[in-house]
Design a protein around this motif. Sequence first.
Motif, PDB file in Angstrom:
ATOM      1  N   SER A 131       0.460  -6.984  22.750  1.00 39.92           N
ATOM      2  CA  SER A 131       0.190  -7.477  24.101  1.00 39.92           C
ATOM      3  C   SER A 131      -0.063  -8.983  24.157  1.00 39.92           C
ATOM      4  O   SER A 131       0.196  -9.616  25.181  1.00 39.92           O
ATOM      5  N   HIS A 132      -0.607  -9.580  23.090  1.00 34.75           N
ATOM      6  CA  HIS A 132      -0.871 -11.017  23.031  1.00 34.75           C
ATOM      7  C   HIS A 132      -0.330 -11.563  21.714  1.00 34.75           C
ATOM      8  O   HIS A 132      -0.485 -10.918  20.665  1.00 34.75           O
ATOM      9  N   ASP A 133       0.265 -12.727  21.771  1.00 36.49           N
ATOM     10  CA  ASP A 133       0.771 -13.392  20.573  1.00 36.49           C
ATOM     11  C   ASP A 133       0.094 -14.751  20.464  1.00 36.49           C
ATOM     12  O   ASP A 133       0.290 -15.617  21.312  1.00 36.49           O
ATOM     13  N   PHE A 134      -0.713 -14.941  19.425  1.00 35.56           N
ATOM     14  CA  PHE A 134      -1.484 -16.183  19.287  1.00 35.56           C
ATOM     15  C   PHE A 134      -0.759 -17.257  18.478  1.00 35.56           C
ATOM     16  O   PHE A 134      -1.297 -18.347  18.277  1.00 35.56           O
ATOM     17  N   ARG A 135       0.444 -16.973  18.012  1.00 32.41           N
ATOM     18  CA  ARG A 135       1.123 -17.891  17.098  1.00 32.41           C
ATOM     19  C   ARG A 135       1.594 -19.153  17.822  1.00 32.41           C
ATOM     20  O   ARG A 135       2.397 -19.090  18.736  1.00 32.41           O
ATOM     21  N   GLN A 136       1.089 -20.301  17.384  1.00 34.75           N
ATOM     22  CA  GLN A 136       1.557 -21.581  17.875  1.00 34.75           C
ATOM     23  C   GLN A 136       1.029 -22.691  16.976  1.00 34.75           C
ATOM     24  O   GLN A 136       0.023 -22.527  16.284  1.00 34.75           O
TER      25      GLN A 136
END
Length: 498
Positions: A131-136
């Motif tokens: 639901s959430h992607d924290f990759r950055q």
Amino acid sequence: MIKRLFLFLVFMGLSAFYAQAQVYYTDAFRYTYRPLPTGSARALSLGGAQGALGGDATALLVNPAGIGLFRRAEVAVGIDYGNSLLQSNYLENTNTATRDKIGLSHAAAIFATPQSLSGQSLQFGISYVRSHDFRQDTYYQASNPYSSLADVWTEEAAGIHAGVFEAEAANNEIYDLASLAYATFVINPYADDSTAYYTEFRDVNNQLVAPILQEERVKESGNRSVFNITVGGQVQEKVYWGATVGVEVINYQRENVYKERLSRTAADGELQAFTLRQRYTATGGGLYLGLGVIVRPVETLRLGISVQTPTGFSLYETSRASIESESVGFSKVSASMLPYEYDFRYRSPWRATGSLFWQIKKYGFVTADVEWIPYRQMGVSGSDDNFDESGERRAIQETFRNTIQARVGAEARLGSWYVRSGVCYTPSPLRSGQDYYDAMAFTAGIGYRLQGFQLSVGGIWAHYSSLYQPYVSQQYFSPTVERKHRYMQWQFSTHWYF
């Protein structure tokens, strides 16, 4: 209110310079804020508007009643590729960092029973959705003629006798960044006052001896994922119902490398540069319940409503930090803080969604969702008596507002081919500074379906902005990084029907 926004933007900074302050309401926001639609490639292409859509395994995340529209068993798998681009403007200098990412977006299996003579049927499903992607990644650098992070550490150390820092360094028991800066000679005590400190980046008149070359590179990773068990059914193709039990898991990591270097060669024996390295992790999970209903008042129209309880997460966090300094004429000096470990609890807000699905004969359909997200219901609590739960609650109330996310999509049918498009608007949850975290996502995709198989491809283009302050000084200039977030994502989904 402006002061509260200012503090929020500081603590939302990717650096963990103030980790020892134990500010957790910003963590709650990180794990709650979701500017991108989620789901299968079909759902993404529709702007994430899937509450009354049904018949799609990932739609159960929004409204579990959608399981009632399945008439046969289905297995679905999705893989996505994404690219995040973060542009940082720091002291009139612009830098860009990009991050490519690929992974499993969802997987599900649905089992359906035949319709009974009374017009009822029962369905059961299990699913996984990220639901959430924290990759950055983030990168900024510039020459700062006004201040240094070392200034902050001199302020934090003020009033503490140098003997305390000496003992911590000698015993290798360093507990905070000011002590770490002392151990590596980034700050030093005055000869006539062992409770006041200075940095060699400043001269006897308290002016910087030269501009400071500053840069920071941050790598964030992890996700928030949902594992669901859903049961539901339908009554005479008029009423669809569903209930789900979800297990949510958070896995978040952040690595920071922050550097400062004097823009000219320092005097013999004085500080030339230092590097601060930090690593932070948070992991844990929790349970929630979801209920939903979809009604079909006429053949071409479906209306849905669903509610999701808060998820009570139990999270375990760790933090590590080290500094390496360089002085002219001396070998490099390095030291590390003792690892910091802590258990805390995060409660996500309630969510409620109203949905509409309108079938346009055999040509296609239009679908829309509005989702209420009461950010002010977020909660955090700690595992000891030192946790300022009332202060965290007050910060949440003063910083955030409740919002409604809007999602709209449409699909056109061209034989065995389907063309889709949509939009998702996420208003800023900040009570002040609403230009930040105000996100817009545009989506599009196509699908191809045979009797027992469907392949879909969907894309997202999204953007929003944020503000970040690397450090805040009580006496000197506090710099600001203006950030523009740009996201592009492609997803490939397959569905097998049995």
